[in-house]
Design an enzyme around this catalytic site. Sequence first.
Site, PDB file in Angstrom:
ATOM      1  N   HIS A  37      62.020  49.024  74.010  1.00 37.25           N
ATOM      2  CA  HIS A  37      62.152  50.623  74.679  1.00 37.25           C
ATOM      3  C   HIS A  37      62.415  50.482  76.041  1.00 37.25           C
ATOM      4  O   HIS A  37      63.319  51.379  76.490  1.00 37.25           O
ATOM      5  CB  HIS A  37      60.629  51.423  74.539  1.00 37.25           C
ATOM      6  CG  HIS A  37      60.332  51.582  72.945  1.00 37.25           C
ATOM      7  ND1 HIS A  37      59.339  50.903  72.413  1.00 37.25           N
ATOM      8  CD2 HIS A  37      60.813  52.406  72.482  1.00 37.25           C
ATOM      9  CE1 HIS A  37      59.106  51.378  71.286  1.00 37.25           C
ATOM     10  NE2 HIS A  37      60.074  52.642  71.098  1.00 37.25           N
ATOM     11  N   ASP A 150      67.796  50.914  64.807  1.00 39.89           N
ATOM     12  CA  ASP A 150      67.511  51.992  63.860  1.00 39.89           C
ATOM     13  C   ASP A 150      69.266  52.474  63.701  1.00 39.89           C
ATOM     14  O   ASP A 150      69.463  53.785  64.214  1.00 39.89           O
ATOM     15  CB  ASP A 150      66.699  53.249  64.435  1.00 39.89           C
ATOM     16  CG  ASP A 150      65.449  52.554  64.549  1.00 39.89           C
ATOM     17  OD1 ASP A 150      64.804  52.089  63.609  1.00 39.89           O
ATOM     18  OD2 ASP A 150      64.732  52.631  65.547  1.00 39.89           O
TER      19      ASP A 150
HETATM   20  O1  PAF Z   1      63.058  56.129  67.151  1.00 42.59           O
HETATM   21  C1  PAF Z   1      62.285  56.725  67.151  1.00 42.59           C
HETATM   22  O2  PAF Z   1      61.125  56.168  67.868  1.00 42.59           O
HETATM   23  C2  PAF Z   1      61.949  58.161  66.660  1.00 42.59           C
HETATM   24  O3  PAF Z   1      62.408  58.197  65.393  1.00 42.59           O
HETATM   25  C3  PAF Z   1      62.461  59.200  67.690  1.00 42.59           C
HETATM   26  C4  PAF Z   1      64.108  59.124  67.696  1.00 42.59           C
HETATM   27  C5  PAF Z   1      61.612  59.178  68.785  1.00 42.59           C
HETATM   28  C6  PAF Z   1      62.155  60.613  67.084  1.00 42.59           C
HETATM   29  O4  PAF Z   1      60.906  60.949  66.855  1.00 42.59           O
END
Ligand code: PAF
Length: 285
Positions: A37, A150
């Site tokens: 993140h 993802d």
């Molecule tokens: O990837 C994630 O953490 C979630 O799927 C997101 C994009 C924040 C949507 O809730």
Amino acid sequence: MEVARDIASLQKAVGEARAGGLRVGLVPTMGALHAGHLSLVSEALRATEYVVVSIFVNPTQFGPSEDFDAYPRPEESDLAACNDVGVDLVFAPSVDQVYPGAIATTIHVAGLSDTLCGPHRPGHFDGVATVVAKLFNLVRPDVAFFGRKDAQQLAIIRRMGADLNFPVAVEGCPTVREADGLALSSRNAYLSTDERARAIALHDALAAARDRIRAGTRNAAPLVREMASIVQKSRPTAVDYISAVDPDSLRPIDTIEGPVLLALAVRYGKTRLIDNVLVDPTERG
Ligand code: PAF
């Protein structure tokens, strides 16, 4: 750093930034922030002038037997991490702020949502697409940043943005890995020591297939078989899929003639892990 818990405070803060001529970047997250993140945040800090991180565990993307209640919510350390790296605003709303009542409108990105993880997580991508559309409308960012780990989610969000004319540039950022190759995920915290050791098979399988493509293999079937054999040796609880697909359409590929997305989803105990690599066959290893 400001923390907005409701839509009015969010829009006031972002409105002021935009009125001051700042380009707004959004990093949507469900919290439990890790280095993956934070790499999205650093890309946002580099590319835009006012960075918003949303922290919202979105109930509509979890199935009834999934881990919504158990999903980690270490809010204090998440806020500290955002503050330390220079995030301007965290949007951390309650479920009621985002879903004040039942919603009648959801977004389904046909085709892209119905393959790979789709059949194993019914409704998941509709929940993702809908909440991301809400976040785009609430924050109105110039650029939004998502992880390539993802890959299916990224393809769906890009397609939704294009189909519905969202005025947002969607940036895909590289997967961040542990030293042994395991892709970072908030769900890695669920793995026992033994499962954590076995889970390296996801990366090993992808790396082996990537090396074979770089060495000249163009037929996808033996690659998928080799990945399956490496994964099976790690004694998975279940294998949801192991596939070689077109990176845009996510349709299976038989013969590799251009970039290919190798993707897999494997369960160890109760933990479901996904990983992928994008391989360009013209690149030599
Ligand atoms: O990837 C994630 O953490 C979630 O799927 C997101 C994009 C924040 C949507 O809730």
